[in-house]
Design a protein around this motif. Structure first.
Motif, mmCIF file in Angstrom:
data_model
loop_
_atom_site.group_PDB
_atom_site.id
_atom_site.type_symbol
_atom_site.label_atom_id
_atom_site.label_comp_id
_atom_site.label_asym_id
_atom_site.label_seq_id
_atom_site.Cartn_x
_atom_site.Cartn_y
_atom_site.Cartn_z
ATOM 1 N N SER A 172 0.837 -1.201 0.000
ATOM 2 C CA SER A 172 0.000 0.000 0.000
ATOM 3 C C SER A 172 0.868 1.246 0.000
ATOM 4 N N HIS A 179 -3.865 3.738 1.043
ATOM 5 C CA HIS A 179 -4.489 3.191 -0.167
ATOM 6 C C HIS A 179 -3.803 1.875 -0.502
ATOM 7 N N ASN A 180 -4.573 0.793 -0.592
ATOM 8 C CA ASN A 180 -4.034 -0.511 -0.960
ATOM 9 C C ASN A 180 -3.974 -0.625 -2.480
ATOM 10 N N TYR A 181 -2.877 -1.163 -2.986
ATOM 11 C CA TYR A 181 -2.727 -1.328 -4.432
ATOM 12 C C TYR A 181 -3.734 -2.364 -4.932
ATOM 13 N N SER A 182 -4.593 -1.992 -5.856
ATOM 14 C CA SER A 182 -5.672 -2.888 -6.288
ATOM 15 C C SER A 182 -5.149 -4.060 -7.124
ATOM 16 N N ARG A 183 -4.225 -3.815 -8.044
ATOM 17 C CA ARG A 183 -3.720 -4.893 -8.900
ATOM 18 C C ARG A 183 -2.842 -5.848 -8.092
ATOM 19 N N GLN A 231 -4.777 -8.313 -6.077
ATOM 20 C CA GLN A 231 -5.324 -9.413 -6.866
ATOM 21 C C GLN A 231 -4.263 -10.429 -7.258
ATOM 22 N N ASP A 253 -0.863 1.366 -10.179
ATOM 23 C CA ASP A 253 -1.120 1.217 -8.745
ATOM 24 C C ASP A 253 -0.499 2.378 -7.974
#
Length: 523
Positions: free
Chosen positions: A14, A32-36, A39, A56
């Protein structure tokens, strides 16, 4: 007007930001957490491949800065400081833009940032080490006499070798912290001393980076590559520039906001924890970094991650060591146990803390060994298991192994005459696990203070922004005015210290035997 500064800390999972005043008052925080990344995209742990998409980073940057500014007076912000993981470099085009931001390379992991713990460049690191041993100058001298696959040149060469399309379009290789600061200011990259000195073999003694003939001898694919990078580097209190019009409009800030030099997250955390001579700062998270500063040093220390003038505190020599896995080991054990259902890691720690020390013994090399004496080929191990062994017993052994790994680092500094008078800890593990912290204090036989701020890295970045914007005259003043103090202190238990002293000797003997067997099998 109440001068304030934004510190942005790009971590492994993040990005975090703090808004802090010149006297150290934290006005706001945002995460903010990295979305990609969340996953699992572009990474493959089985291959030690860990890649992060620049989108990201960009999405996270905008999110956290807007987050800390919500409800605040944006006109009070004088500077922004940034730290990132490292070595986390990326291939860029002729304009310094990461290739993954183009349509052609949007899904190509080799065109993305290679996260610090990416170990796909094992072969390249070995070749760099072999060449340095035979060359007239050992360019790893100030990096502990051993080059890691986690570092800049190994990763650069690996990408050039493994992906022809990326190689053809790659006009340079840029560290995350240098790219993000230059992008915010809309100026060419201003290379930071931290990454250049600790990760890229830069040193004033040989006039910058190693010479062209060295890189050509390593691999002709590197011909002309070093000349596109840099000779001069800059310490983090020097401004990169002012916030560009594009980012000023996007973030709701003034173009007068100063952008300070980028630096490594661990180094920034040491600043946030008010490092000084004799005071070791331990960043304890997924991995660890141990940092010290000295006014000067007349010898090189083998087996560490570097000693670089100005890399942590401008005007002092920064010394760095660390463990390649710490919290990652606990997370692995949780995943291992969770195959049969969800596991409460906190309860597991509480149960382990209630147990006596036994003969179960582990090695903390789940991600190789960073220091002392880098060896990425090593793997973790657990010994002394029988039919009565329980999960808390194994977890306790894993925690002890990470503490023993930390002691090896402290011992190496002591052997080389670097005095450690006190230890302070920052990072997620320091905040979450009294059991781990107490075990470290007992094994190290030294008190460990817990830094109050839970965002010490971002705080350190904000401190550098305060100096770059000329609100504070130097980083020593900024540390004195803006540090958060401590919340608690762990004192060693004399009885446990003696127990661990004996177990540590077993750990060392086992480590030597396993390393010998591993290397014998490898060769």
């Amino acid at each position: 007007m109440k001068n304030s500064f934004i510190g942005v800390d790009f971590g492994s999972d993040s990005v975090r930001a703090v808004l802090v005043t010149a006297d150290g008052e934290i006005l706001a925080q945002s995460v903010h957490n990295y979305s990609r990344w969340a996953q699992g995209l572009y990474s493959d742990a089985s291959k030690s491949q860990f890649r992060q998409h620049p989108k990201d980073y960009l999405e996270g940057l905008e999110s956290v800065i807007k987050g800390v500014l919500a409800g605040q007076n944006a006109g009070d912000v004088r500077g922004i400081g940034v730290d990132t993981t490292g070595s986390t470099p990326c291939a860029v085009d002729e304009n310094g833009v990461p290739l993954a931001l183009s349509d052609e390379f949007a899904e190509d992991p080799d065109a993305m940032f290679l996260l610090w713990k990416d170990h796909t460049a094992l072969r390249e690191a070995e070749e760099i080490n072999a060449l340095c041993r035979s060359w007239h100058t050992d360019y790893t001298r100030y990096e502990g006499y051993g080059y890691s696959p986690e570092w800049f040149w190994a990763k650069y060469l690996h990408v050039l070798r493994s992906n022809i399309k990326v190689r053809e379009k790659c006009c340079g290789f840029v560290e995350h912290c240098d790219w993000i600061t230059s992008m915010l200011a809309g100026v060419p990259v201003k290379p930071g001393r931290c990454t250049a000195g600790h990760k890229a073999m830069w040193h004033a003694e040989w006039g910058g980076l190693p010479p062209e003939e060295f890189f050509v001898a390593l691999d002709p694919l590197l011909a002309g590559r070093s000349s596109t990078l840099y000779k001069e580097t800059f310490t983090a209190e020097q401004p990169v520039g002012h916030l560009s019009a594009y980012w000023a409009e996007k973030l709701g800030l003034s173009c007068e906001v100063v952008i300070s030099g980028g630096m490594l997250d661990a180094h920034s955390g040491a600043i946030g924890a008010a490092i000084e001579e004799g005071k070791m700062i331990k960043v304890i998270g997924t991995s660890t970094c141990e940092m010290l500063v000295v006014p000067e040093i007349d010898r090189t220390i083998p087996g560490i991650c570097g000693q670089v003038d100005g890399s942590i505190v401008p005007g002092m020599v920064g010394l760095e060591a660390g463990q390649a896995a710490f919290g990652d080991i606990y997370a692995w054990f949780k995943r291992f146990l969770s195959y049969g259902g969800e596991v409460d890691l906190r309860k597991l720690g509480e149960d382990a803390a209630a147990l006596p020390v036994d003969d179960t013994l582990a090695l903390d090399w789940m991600n190789g060994r960073r220091t002392p004496d880098v060896n990425p080929h090593l793997t973790g191990a657990i010994f002394g298991i029988n039919l009565g062994t329980t999960a808390p017993m194994v977890f306790r052994a894993l925690v002890e192994s990470t503490a023993f790994g930390a002691k090896r680092i402290v011992d190496r500094f002591a052997e080389k005459g670097v005095e450690i008078r006190s230890i302070a800890a920052i990072g997620g593990i320091a905040k979450k696990s009294p059991f781990v912290m107490q075990t470290c204090a007992d094994v190290l036989n030294m008190p460990i203070k817990e830094v109050a701020s839970d965002q010490a890295c971002a705080l350190g970045a904000a401190m550098f922004a305060s100096v770059a914007s000329k609100v504070h005259k130097d980083i020593h003043t900024a540390m004195a005015k803006m540090n958060s103090g401590y919340t608690s202190e762990y004192f060693p238990n004399a009885e446990m210290t003696e127990i661990y002293r004996r177990k540590y000797l077993r750990y060392l003997a086992l480590a030597d035997a396993v390393e010998k067997e591993t290397m014998d099998n490898l060769h």
